[in-house]
Design a protein around this motif. Structure first.
Motif, PDB file in Angstrom:
ATOM      1  N   TYR A  11       1.429  -1.490  -0.186  1.00 43.74           N
ATOM      2  CA  TYR A  11      -0.027   0.314   0.099  1.00 43.74           C
ATOM      3  C   TYR A  11       1.160   1.641  -0.021  1.00 43.74           C
ATOM      4  O   TYR A  11       2.222   1.488  -0.008  1.00 43.74           O
ATOM      5  N   GLY A  12       0.291   2.098  -0.107  1.00 43.88           N
ATOM      6  CA  GLY A  12       0.679   3.699  -0.430  1.00 43.88           C
ATOM      7  C   GLY A  12       0.979   4.199   0.581  1.00 43.88           C
ATOM      8  O   GLY A  12       0.227   3.824   2.142  1.00 43.88           O
ATOM      9  N   GLY A  13       1.829   5.074   0.941  1.00 47.83           N
ATOM     10  CA  GLY A  13       2.224   6.011   2.743  1.00 47.83           C
ATOM     11  C   GLY A  13       3.734   5.091   2.907  1.00 47.83           C
ATOM     12  O   GLY A  13       4.108   6.300   3.884  1.00 47.83           O
ATOM     13  N   VAL A  14       4.012   4.362   2.125  1.00 46.94           N
ATOM     14  CA  VAL A  14       5.627   3.166   3.139  1.00 46.94           C
ATOM     15  C   VAL A  14       6.690   3.660   1.562  1.00 46.94           C
ATOM     16  O   VAL A  14       5.947   3.472   1.027  1.00 46.94           O
ATOM     17  N   GLY A  15       7.289   3.256   1.751  1.00 47.19           N
ATOM     18  CA  GLY A  15       8.887   3.115   0.910  1.00 47.19           C
ATOM     19  C   GLY A  15       8.521   1.980   0.236  1.00 47.19           C
ATOM     20  O   GLY A  15       8.813   0.706   0.779  1.00 47.19           O
ATOM     21  N   TYR A  16       9.369   1.891  -0.973  1.00 46.72           N
ATOM     22  CA  TYR A  16       8.944   0.745  -1.844  1.00 46.72           C
ATOM     23  C   TYR A  16       9.998  -0.351  -0.934  1.00 46.72           C
ATOM     24  O   TYR A  16       9.936  -1.209  -1.524  1.00 46.72           O
ATOM     25  N   GLU A  17      10.860  -0.073  -0.215  1.00 53.66           N
ATOM     26  CA  GLU A  17      12.574  -0.668  -0.407  1.00 53.66           C
ATOM     27  C   GLU A  17      12.142  -2.236   0.480  1.00 53.66           C
ATOM     28  O   GLU A  17      11.565  -3.118   0.508  1.00 53.66           O
ATOM     29  N   GLU A  18      11.161  -2.078   1.680  1.00 55.35           N
ATOM     30  CA  GLU A  18      10.429  -3.006   2.625  1.00 55.35           C
ATOM     31  C   GLU A  18       9.443  -3.422   1.562  1.00 55.35           C
ATOM     32  O   GLU A  18       9.718  -5.402   1.597  1.00 55.35           O
ATOM     33  N   GLN A  19       8.928  -3.363   0.698  1.00 52.42           N
ATOM     34  CA  GLN A  19       7.969  -4.342  -0.060  1.00 52.42           C
ATOM     35  C   GLN A  19       8.430  -4.670  -1.248  1.00 52.42           C
ATOM     36  O   GLN A  19       7.879  -5.959  -1.605  1.00 52.42           O
ATOM     37  N   GLU A  20       9.721  -4.409  -1.957  1.00 52.90           N
ATOM     38  CA  GLU A  20      10.150  -5.457  -2.793  1.00 52.90           C
ATOM     39  C   GLU A  20      10.497  -6.315  -2.171  1.00 52.90           C
ATOM     40  O   GLU A  20      11.273  -7.227  -2.087  1.00 52.90           O
ATOM     41  N   ALA A  21      11.381  -6.366  -1.042  1.00 54.08           N
ATOM     42  CA  ALA A  21      12.066  -7.209  -0.053  1.00 54.08           C
ATOM     43  C   ALA A  21      10.963  -8.433  -0.138  1.00 54.08           C
ATOM     44  O   ALA A  21      11.484  -9.482   0.617  1.00 54.08           O
ATOM     45  N   ALA A  22       9.483  -7.557   0.812  1.00 55.27           N
ATOM     46  CA  ALA A  22       8.736  -8.351   0.877  1.00 55.27           C
ATOM     47  C   ALA A  22       8.330  -9.357  -0.454  1.00 55.27           C
ATOM     48  O   ALA A  22       7.502 -10.807  -0.192  1.00 55.27           O
ATOM     49  N   PHE A  23       7.873  -8.881  -1.542  1.00 61.65           N
ATOM     50  CA  PHE A  23       8.294 -10.173  -2.915  1.00 61.65           C
ATOM     51  C   PHE A  23       9.576 -10.828  -2.792  1.00 61.65           C
ATOM     52  O   PHE A  23       8.762 -12.307  -4.051  1.00 61.65           O
ATOM     53  N   THR A  24      10.669 -10.827  -2.806  1.00 59.53           N
ATOM     54  CA  THR A  24      11.820 -11.461  -3.486  1.00 59.53           C
ATOM     55  C   THR A  24      12.073 -12.346  -2.548  1.00 59.53           C
ATOM     56  O   THR A  24      11.716 -13.412  -2.230  1.00 59.53           O
ATOM     57  N   GLY A  25      10.575 -12.529  -0.957  1.00 63.96           N
ATOM     58  CA  GLY A  25      10.862 -13.889   0.299  1.00 63.96           C
ATOM     59  C   GLY A  25       9.661 -14.584  -0.207  1.00 63.96           C
ATOM     60  O   GLY A  25      10.043 -15.931   0.422  1.00 63.96           O
ATOM     61  N   GLY A  26       9.199 -13.930  -0.752  1.00 66.74           N
ATOM     62  CA  GLY A  26       7.939 -15.224  -1.589  1.00 66.74           C
ATOM     63  C   GLY A  26       6.692 -15.300  -0.920  1.00 66.74           C
ATOM     64  O   GLY A  26       6.705 -14.641   0.492  1.00 66.74           O
ATOM     65  N   HIS A  27       6.204 -15.636  -1.523  1.00 59.40           N
ATOM     66  CA  HIS A  27       4.576 -15.375  -1.084  1.00 59.40           C
ATOM     67  C   HIS A  27       3.745 -15.931  -1.883  1.00 59.40           C
ATOM     68  O   HIS A  27       3.641 -16.466  -2.770  1.00 59.40           O
ATOM     69  N   GLU A  28       1.776 -16.731  -1.756  1.00 57.19           N
ATOM     70  CA  GLU A  28       1.299 -16.913  -2.577  1.00 57.19           C
ATOM     71  C   GLU A  28       0.599 -15.945  -2.056  1.00 57.19           C
ATOM     72  O   GLU A  28      -0.922 -16.129  -3.272  1.00 57.19           O
ATOM     73  N   ILE A  29       0.185 -15.146  -1.156  1.00 56.94           N
ATOM     74  CA  ILE A  29      -1.315 -13.709  -1.701  1.00 56.94           C
ATOM     75  C   ILE A  29      -1.010 -12.646  -1.458  1.00 56.94           C
ATOM     76  O   ILE A  29      -0.170 -12.471  -0.429  1.00 56.94           O
ATOM     77  N   VAL A  30      -1.155 -11.920  -2.030  1.00 61.28           N
ATOM     78  CA  VAL A  30      -0.945 -10.063  -2.193  1.00 61.28           C
ATOM     79  C   VAL A  30      -2.560  -9.161  -1.555  1.00 61.28           C
ATOM     80  O   VAL A  30      -3.193  -9.830  -2.995  1.00 61.28           O
ATOM     81  N   VAL A  31      -2.466  -8.678  -0.754  1.00 66.49           N
ATOM     82  CA  VAL A  31      -2.969  -7.795  -0.577  1.00 66.49           C
ATOM     83  C   VAL A  31      -3.045  -6.486  -1.031  1.00 66.49           C
ATOM     84  O   VAL A  31      -1.815  -6.300  -0.430  1.00 66.49           O
ATOM     85  N   GLY A  32      -3.136  -5.473  -1.339  1.00 68.72           N
ATOM     86  CA  GLY A  32      -3.260  -4.010  -1.706  1.00 68.72           C
ATOM     87  C   GLY A  32      -3.945  -3.653  -2.670  1.00 68.72           C
ATOM     88  O   GLY A  32      -5.266  -3.847  -2.916  1.00 68.72           O
TER      89      GLY A  32
END
Length: 133
Positions: A87-108
């Motif tokens: 979601y907006g209002g926070v930096g991309y870096e932390e969210q980009e790191a979450a994508f590289t960590g793997g996931h099955e469900i994305v809420v946004g």
């Protein structure tokens, strides 16, 4: 709870405070709030496979709802499912790191989801479940 009947044009006749939910077979009116998360969340968690990459996308209108839905879907951890919130209002870096960590469900939220699709962080080719909350 008194629920109105489900019809093809049900969205046009929603009473205030209700959400239309449909899982492909069952149409139902539920009160807005946690009831909708439970309704689509349990069905969603049952359809997603651990370790299969991004399989489900939940689109929500606000940052607050994004956080709430992602927290509620964490019950899938017991099955090995990983949920990330973007979601907006926070930096991309932390969210980009979450994508590289793997996931099955994305809420946004819509804007941030599009940002991550355009940056190549979010791949939609494996998505088989879509929830518009």
């Amino acid at each position: 709870m008194n629920r109105p009947p489900a019809k093809e044009n049900a969205r046009e006749k929603l009473p205030p405070g209700y959400t239309f939910a449909w899982d492909g077979e069952t149409r139902e009116f539920v009160e807005s709030g946690n009831d909708t998360i439970i309704l689509f969340g349990l069905a969603l968690l049952g359809r997603v496979t651990p370790g299969g990459g991004t399989q489900a996308l939940v689109v929500v209108p606000t940052r607050e709802l994004c956080i709430q839905v992602a927290e509620e879907l964490q019950i899938g951890k017991g099955r090995g499912l990983r949920v990330i919130a973007v979601y907006g209002g926070v930096g991309y870096e932390e969210q980009e790191a979450a994508f590289t960590g793997g996931h099955e469900i994305v809420v946004g939220t819509p804007g941030r989801l599009l940002d991550h699709v355009n940056k190549g962080n979010l791949k939609l080719d494996g998505v088989s479940e879509l929830v518009l909350d």
